[in-house]
Write a protein that holds these residues in place. Structure first.
Motif, short mmCIF file in Angstrom:
data_model
loop_
_atom_site.label_atom_id
_atom_site.label_comp_id
_atom_site.label_asym_id
_atom_site.label_seq_id
_atom_site.Cartn_x
_atom_site.Cartn_y
_atom_site.Cartn_z
N LEU A 1 0.83 -1.21 0.00
CA LEU A 1 0.00 0.00 0.00
C LEU A 1 0.86 1.26 0.00
CD1 LEU A 1 -2.63 -1.21 2.62
CD2 LEU A 1 -3.08 -0.79 0.19
N THR A 2 1.94 1.25 0.80
CA THR A 2 2.83 2.41 0.84
C THR A 2 3.52 2.60 -0.49
OG1 THR A 2 3.21 2.10 3.21
CG2 THR A 2 4.80 3.44 2.02
N LEU A 3 4.00 1.51 -1.08
CA LEU A 3 4.69 1.62 -2.37
C LEU A 3 3.75 2.17 -3.44
CD1 LEU A 3 7.21 -0.98 -3.73
CD2 LEU A 3 5.68 0.24 -5.28
N ALA A 4 2.51 1.70 -3.44
CA ALA A 4 1.55 2.21 -4.42
C ALA A 4 1.30 3.70 -4.22
CB ALA A 4 0.24 1.42 -4.30
N LEU A 5 1.18 4.13 -2.97
CA LEU A 5 0.98 5.56 -2.68
C LEU A 5 2.18 6.39 -3.14
CD1 LEU A 5 -0.62 5.70 0.88
CD2 LEU A 5 -1.52 6.81 -1.17
N GLN A 6 3.39 5.91 -2.83
CA GLN A 6 4.59 6.65 -3.19
C GLN A 6 4.75 6.75 -4.71
OE1 GLN A 6 6.58 8.69 -1.83
NE2 GLN A 6 8.68 7.94 -1.55
N ALA A 7 4.55 5.65 -5.41
CA ALA A 7 4.68 5.67 -6.87
C ALA A 7 3.61 6.55 -7.50
CB ALA A 7 4.61 4.24 -7.42
N HIS A 8 2.39 6.46 -7.01
CA HIS A 8 1.31 7.29 -7.55
C HIS A 8 1.58 8.77 -7.31
CE1 HIS A 8 -2.66 9.29 -7.54
NE2 HIS A 8 -2.95 8.43 -8.50
N ALA A 9 2.13 9.09 -6.13
CA ALA A 9 2.40 10.49 -5.80
C ALA A 9 3.42 11.11 -6.74
CB ALA A 9 2.90 10.60 -4.36
N LEU A 10 4.29 10.28 -7.32
CA LEU A 10 5.30 10.77 -8.26
C LEU A 10 4.87 10.57 -9.71
CD1 LEU A 10 8.03 12.10 -7.36
CD2 LEU A 10 6.90 10.78 -5.58
N GLY A 11 3.58 10.31 -9.94
CA GLY A 11 3.04 10.33 -11.29
C GLY A 11 2.87 8.99 -11.98
N ALA A 12 3.13 7.87 -11.32
CA ALA A 12 3.01 6.57 -11.97
C ALA A 12 1.56 6.11 -12.01
CB ALA A 12 3.86 5.54 -11.24
N ARG A 13 1.23 5.37 -13.07
CA ARG A 13 -0.05 4.67 -13.13
C ARG A 13 0.13 3.35 -12.37
NH1 ARG A 13 -0.85 3.89 -19.31
NH2 ARG A 13 1.38 3.43 -19.02
N VAL A 14 -0.64 3.16 -11.33
CA VAL A 14 -0.42 2.05 -10.42
C VAL A 14 -1.62 1.11 -10.43
CG1 VAL A 14 -0.08 1.41 -7.99
CG2 VAL A 14 1.08 3.43 -8.93
N LYS A 15 -1.32 -0.17 -10.42
CA LYS A 15 -2.34 -1.21 -10.23
C LYS A 15 -1.87 -2.05 -9.06
CE LYS A 15 -4.58 -5.07 -12.72
NZ LYS A 15 -5.97 -4.52 -12.81
N ILE A 16 -2.73 -2.28 -8.07
CA ILE A 16 -2.36 -3.04 -6.89
C ILE A 16 -3.37 -4.16 -6.69
CG2 ILE A 16 -3.46 -1.30 -5.41
CD1 ILE A 16 -1.50 -2.15 -3.18
N ILE A 17 -2.84 -5.38 -6.48
CA ILE A 17 -3.69 -6.55 -6.33
C ILE A 17 -3.33 -7.28 -5.04
CG2 ILE A 17 -3.91 -6.82 -8.82
CD1 ILE A 17 -1.96 -9.24 -8.57
N ASP A 18 -4.25 -8.10 -4.55
CA ASP A 18 -3.99 -8.97 -3.42
C ASP A 18 -4.84 -10.22 -3.61
OD1 ASP A 18 -2.77 -8.47 -0.33
OD2 ASP A 18 -4.18 -10.13 -0.57
N ARG A 19 -4.22 -11.37 -3.40
CA ARG A 19 -4.93 -12.63 -3.66
C ARG A 19 -6.05 -12.89 -2.66
NH1 ARG A 19 -3.37 -16.60 -0.21
NH2 ARG A 19 -1.42 -16.31 0.94
N ARG A 20 -5.97 -12.28 -1.49
CA ARG A 20 -7.02 -12.51 -0.50
C ARG A 20 -8.26 -11.69 -0.86
NH1 ARG A 20 -2.40 -11.51 2.72
NH2 ARG A 20 -1.55 -13.42 3.64
N PRO A 21 -9.45 -12.25 -0.67
CA PRO A 21 -10.66 -11.48 -0.99
C PRO A 21 -10.91 -10.34 -0.02
CG PRO A 21 -11.23 -13.62 -0.06
CD PRO A 21 -9.75 -13.64 -0.29
N ASP A 22 -10.36 -10.44 1.19
CA ASP A 22 -10.55 -9.41 2.20
C ASP A 22 -9.20 -9.05 2.81
OD1 ASP A 22 -13.54 -9.33 2.21
OD2 ASP A 22 -13.26 -11.40 2.89
N ALA A 23 -9.13 -7.88 3.43
CA ALA A 23 -7.90 -7.46 4.09
C ALA A 23 -7.56 -8.44 5.20
CB ALA A 23 -8.06 -6.06 4.66
#
Length: 533
Positions: free
Chosen positions: A25-47
């Protein structure tokens, strides 16, 4: 997207993040904040629930601050925790707040559930239009010289995603690490950790963390349970049946948990047990953190004991280091050097963290004769000395600096540049920028970290430095003149809070050269600035 024959047609992303724990989650936030198009997935259906990690260190709060999530995390946290440490018949009271750390806005340890950290990060991502795709599993990767094609499986079928980079934040049994062919060096521990939520009949103050050390191991009791009032964490010899690393094993009975609490010397009776699980532990380090366009962070790159509370913290700090580099690499004039710097910077740091956690866990939980003797005999005898030791504020502060990674530095990194002429004094390139009270060019008094609490790169000009034409520096570069710091020098701060460039003069050529290496030097947008030229 269009479904064809059960498959979903390819979509594109700059960064595919696999795993939506605190690191992903942090990596996705950091990359998005610097302009990257981000896709984040997790195999679990719930947190993932319940939480395992419970501590955030000062440095972790610092690196999260520019992402706009620190205040929300602190709203859910205990920032003035007190510990009652039970050593035999003695109880030592320890405060984990108000350390002599004037160079950080967070001079305390923070008790907060991993659940709450993840929820804050998840909501911040969603507010930026990036929603975690849960129940989506990475199946395969086609790794080419210019892109990666990821095959994902979800209830909707197979999906193919073309992306520039893949960040594996998918835990100790990482699929990304396996598909990348990266080695996994280390060994399992002879001890397991048991985590449980329970109700207790005991004279325990709710707002206090209770820690009891005995010959057979350690027990932590906090009023931070998710399914009951109290969270219990205890150590015990590893079971015979193997447990997948990073996954909860079978629950243990109330009588077994009571025996662990009793063995640690904690006077508490378990009246009801809401949830419990046994977790296997290992000490491992990936042989490298990068394979081409595939990267590892957090538990996918390294895993250790809970000694020192490093797991969630080290993963988040991996993420803020890697996230901006993945976002900026396309604009760098030397993307290979920029991307290689992640492994070069973080892997040696993590190796030191693993050594430290191993030593702490050996003292806390190892079942051999020597650590058992230390906990059962010598620790109670030395208990009267602890208040005197804690009274030495500078000594305690140095210990906190070490554990919380405030001492981490990257002096050998290609991104750590001392310009010409040299800038005398101050922290060198590659070191963390300390917090301090400063005055901006407009006469405003503020704290330095508050001034820099926005994503991107920050150029700090000393009072008499030559003006810098900031409008063409890049899309994520801010310039600030500090009238309270005399001299003609210039300091450039990276998005993760480390000093990238220092120079005795505000030389536009050296500045642009460093920004171009870091991927921030494209004259695309106008940066915000406090500079008055």
């Amino acid at each position: 997207m269009v479904a064809v024959g059960g498959d979903v047609m390819s979509r594109t992303a700059d960064v595919l993040v696999v795993g939506a724990g605190p690191t992903g989650l942090t990596l996705a936030l950091q990359a998005h904040a610097l302009g990257a198009r981000v896709k984040i997935i997790d195999r679990r259906p719930d947190a993932w629930r319940p939480s395992r990690a419970l501590i955030l260190h000062p440095r972790t709060l610092e690196v999260l601050r520019p992402l706009g999530v620190t205040e929300a995390i602190l709203d859910r946290a205990d920032t003035a925790p007190e510990v009652h440490l039970r050593l035999g018949s003695r109880v030592v009271r320890v405060s984990l707040a108000g350390f002599a750390l004037p160079d950080t806005p967070f001079p305390h340890l923070t008790l907060v559930r991993q659940t709450d950290v993840e929820e804050v990060l998840d909501r911040a991502l969603a507010a930026r239009g990036v929603v975690v795709e849960r129940g989506t599993e990475l199946v395969d990767l086609e790794h080419g010289p210019s892109r990666v094609r990821a095959t994902l499986r979800s209830p909707a079928g197979l999906q193919h995603v073309d992306c520039t980079y893949v960040a594996g934040c998918d835990g100790p049994e990482s699929t990304v690490r396996r598909l990348a062919g990266i080695g996994w060096q280390g060994k399992p521990y002879a001890e397991d950790v048991v985590i449980a939520d329970a109700e207790l009949d005991a004279d325990l103050t709710p707002g206090v963390a209770h820690v009891a050390a005995g010959r057979d191991g350690l027990a932590f009791v906090f009023a931070l349970g998710e399914r009951a009032t109290w969270r219990i964490l205890a150590t015990c010899p590893a079971g015979r049946d193997p447990i997948p690393y990073g996954q909860p094993g079978p629950p243990i009975s109330r009588s077994e948990l009571q025996a662990l609490v009793d063995a640690a010397g904690l006077d508490a009776r378990i009246t009801s047990l809401a949830w419990s699980a046994r977790y296997a532990l290992q000490l491992r380090l990936a042989s490298r953190f990068r394979q081409g366009r595939l990267f590892l962070a957090g538990d996918a790159a390294h895993t250790s004991s809970p000694g020192g509370g490093q797991g969630m913290n080290a993963g988040i700090q991996d993420a803020v280091n890697l996230g901006w580099k993945l976002a900026c690499a396309a604009a760098s004039d030397d993307p290979a050097t920029l991307l290689d710097s992640y492994d070069l910077e973080r892997r040696p740091v993590v190796r030191q963290i693993l050594r430290m956690t191993h030593l702490i866990f050996w003292a806390e939980a190892a079942t051999g004769p020597l650590p058992s003797l230390l906990r059962g005999v010598f620790a109670p005898l030395g208990a009267p000395l602890i208040p005197a030791i804690l009274g030495r504020r500078r000594l305690v502060a140095e210990g906190v600096r070490l554990v919380s990674q405030l001492r981490v530095a990257y002096p050998g990194s290609p991104l750590s540049v001392e310009g010409s002429p040299a800038l005398p004094g101050g922290p060198s390139a590659g070191r963390r920028l300390p917090d301090a009270t400063v005055t901006t060019d407009g006469g405003q008094h503020t704290r330095l970290h508050a001034l820099l609490a926005q994503p991107g790169f920050h150029v700090l000009l000393h009072r008499d430095a030559a003006p810098i034409e900031h409008t063409s520096l890049g899309p994520h570069v801010a310039v600030h003149r500090l009238s309270s710091i005399p001299g003609t020098g210039m300091v450039v701060v990276r998005p993760d809070g480390y000093i990238g460039l220092r120079c005795g003069i505000a030389d536009s050529a050296q500045l642009r050269s460093w920004l171009t290496l870091a991927g921030a030097g494209t004259p695309a947008l106008t940066a915000t600035s406090d500079e008055r030229s």
